[in-house]
Design an enzyme around this catalytic site. Structure first.
Site, short mmCIF file in Angstrom:
data_model
loop_
_atom_site.label_atom_id
_atom_site.label_comp_id
_atom_site.label_asym_id
_atom_site.label_seq_id
_atom_site.Cartn_x
_atom_site.Cartn_y
_atom_site.Cartn_z
N HIS A 223 0.78 -1.26 -0.07
CA HIS A 223 -0.13 0.00 -0.06
C HIS A 223 0.89 1.27 -0.08
O HIS A 223 1.60 1.64 -0.94
CB HIS A 223 -0.88 -0.11 0.99
CG HIS A 223 -2.06 0.83 1.30
ND1 HIS A 223 -2.58 1.64 0.13
CD2 HIS A 223 -2.93 1.24 2.19
CE1 HIS A 223 -3.48 2.40 0.37
NE2 HIS A 223 -3.78 2.28 1.80
N HIS A 269 -2.82 -1.84 -10.87
CA HIS A 269 -3.59 -1.01 -9.53
C HIS A 269 -4.70 -2.03 -9.48
O HIS A 269 -5.17 -2.58 -10.61
CB HIS A 269 -3.84 0.18 -9.98
CG HIS A 269 -4.62 0.86 -8.64
ND1 HIS A 269 -5.85 0.74 -8.66
CD2 HIS A 269 -4.21 1.83 -7.75
CE1 HIS A 269 -6.27 1.36 -7.20
NE2 HIS A 269 -5.10 1.97 -7.01
N ASP A 324 2.97 5.87 -7.46
CA ASP A 324 3.90 5.71 -6.79
C ASP A 324 5.04 5.65 -7.86
O ASP A 324 6.40 5.89 -7.47
CB ASP A 324 3.98 4.31 -6.00
CG ASP A 324 2.61 4.13 -5.14
OD1 ASP A 324 2.77 5.25 -4.51
OD2 ASP A 324 2.00 3.14 -5.02
C1 MLT Z 1 -4.59 4.28 -2.99
O1 MLT Z 1 -4.32 5.61 -3.35
O2 MLT Z 1 -4.83 4.29 -1.90
C2 MLT Z 1 -3.97 3.38 -3.72
O3 MLT Z 1 -3.92 3.77 -4.98
C3 MLT Z 1 -4.38 2.00 -3.60
C4 MLT Z 1 -6.02 1.53 -3.77
O4 MLT Z 1 -6.54 2.61 -4.18
O5 MLT Z 1 -6.07 0.68 -3.37
#
Ligand code: MLT
Length: 384
Positions: A223, A269, A324
């Site tokens: 995460h 993702h 990221d």
């Molecule tokens: C987020 O910003 O929390 C991440 O992209 C992870 C997600 O959306 O599951």
């Protein structure tokens, strides 16, 4: 009568609840093709607003008038302080762990000493205090002087000035921190940290404790820590291939890594099936301000090479860069080359969305009764 919107089959079990609907989110949603929306606006339309204008939109569910925004900002400024005892306790925490641990302890401490046991009050207080908590946590870990807080300077302006980042340009830091902050407030209801925060709050844990739990969830490399790992990955590729590398060189190295079953960071993702629009915003800023920076050049080569290589495997449903892939390289190019703090910066932003989501589930959902304690069903399987 309620409409059946999803039926559970055996394939849905032991898949991390992937795509399984469990509730409503009033702040944001993630469209697989269009990416993140705050309320009903795509993130690309909001990125030039003042951070607190965006926070207010998430909090109130709409774009506000100037008078409403001024009143909201004045209220947040009034709430933005930390008790001496909170700061003192943060300054005694051990420094030899990951800074996320300090941050989580700081949240718990602040809740213990400054919590009101009222979700609405705590939500606004935490939004106001979070830049101060994070500035104190990072400064303590880094051994930097913590400058006095002056919330009237602005939400992120004050945060930036509280940190004594060595050899940095304030203009670059501020631009990078502001963009980073706005892009990470929220990402729908089902990302792990939001889900954990709401689950813990469903047992009626207070907002600070629930936010601290959500930050433990964020700390994991799958995460929030992915932004730190991605920067380290980009640095490793740059060291291996050098500044003159071509897209083909990068693609070949990625293929080699895949053949050795090594991880490729920054792509894919759970929900998105296109390049993450948050990443696109960062790439644009990186190209505009730091196109000669070697790390940025490598991150841009990876943006081209990654999807090309990953598409060679038909099993990969999303071969595109996620946020990221570039956020760390951008922070580094802007003078904040401290990957160990990237997840903390992510947390400083994400606490905002999570707090507002918790407030909805506790005080507003089901006509004000709130969502009951989370209690999903597990089938008994016995010893596997
Ligand atoms: C987020 O910003 O929390 C991440 O992209 C992870 C997600 O959306 O599951």
């Amino acid at each position: 009568m309620s409409e059946t919107i999803f039926s559970v089959t055996q394939e849905h079990l032991e898949t991390g609840l992937r795509g399984y609907p469990v509730g409503y989110c009033t702040t944001s949603f993630v469209d697989p093709q269009k990416g993140l929306f705050y309320i009903d606006e795509p993130i690309s339309k909001l990125v030039d607003l003042d951070p607190l204008d965006v926070v207010h939109m998430l909090y109130s569910g709409k774009r506000a008038s100037k008078e409403d925004l001024d009143a909201f900002k004045a209220d947040i400024q009034k709430r933005a302080h930390l008790e001496k005892e909170t700061l003192k306790t943060i300054s005694t925490l051990p420094k030899n762990g990951h800074p996320m641990k300090i941050f989580v302890c700081a949240l718990i401490t602040c809740g213990m000493l400054e919590g009101t046991d009222n979700y609405q009050e705590d939500c606004l207080n935490l939004i106001a205090k979070i830049p101060l908590i994070v500035a104190a946590s990072i400064s303590h870990h880094a051994g930097w002087k913590l400058n006095p807080s002056d919330p009237e300077k602005g939400y992120i302006e004050n945060f930036t000035d509280m940190l004594s980042v060595p050899d940095s340009s304030k203009e670059d830091l501020l631009r990078a921190f502001k963009t980073f902050n706005k892009l990470h407030y929220d990402h729908g209801g089902g990302n792990l940290s939001a889900f954990v925060g709401k689950s813990v709050a469903s047992g009626l844990e207070d907002l600070y404790g629930s936010a601290a739990a959500s930050m433990c969830a964020l700390e994991g490399p799958r995460h929030g820590k992915a932004n730190q790992d991605c920067l380290e990955f980009t640095q490793e590729i740059l060291e291996k291939l050098g500044e003159e590398a071509s897209v083909d060189d990068v693609a070949n190295l990625l293929r080699e890594k895949l053949s050795k079953k090594e991880l490729i960071y920054g792509f894919g993702h759970a929900v998105l099936r296109v390049e993450d629009p948050r990443a696109s915003i960062f790439y644009e800023s990186a190209q505009k301000h730091y196109s000669n920076n070697p790390l940025i050049k490598m991150a841009l080569l990876l943006r081209e090479a990654g999807p090309k290589v990953l598409k060679e495997n038909p099993k990969i449903s999303n071969p595109y860069p996620n946020v990221d892939a570039i956020s760390g390289a951008l922070l580094s190019a802007a003078g904040f080359n401290y990957p160990q703090y990237y997840t903390v910066l992510f947390g400083m932003s994400r606490v905002v969305g999570i707090s507002i989501q918790i407030l909805y589930e506790r005080n507003i959902a089901r006509g004000g009764k709130g969502v009951p304690i989370y209690r999903p069903k597990y089938f008994f399987k016995g010893k596997a």
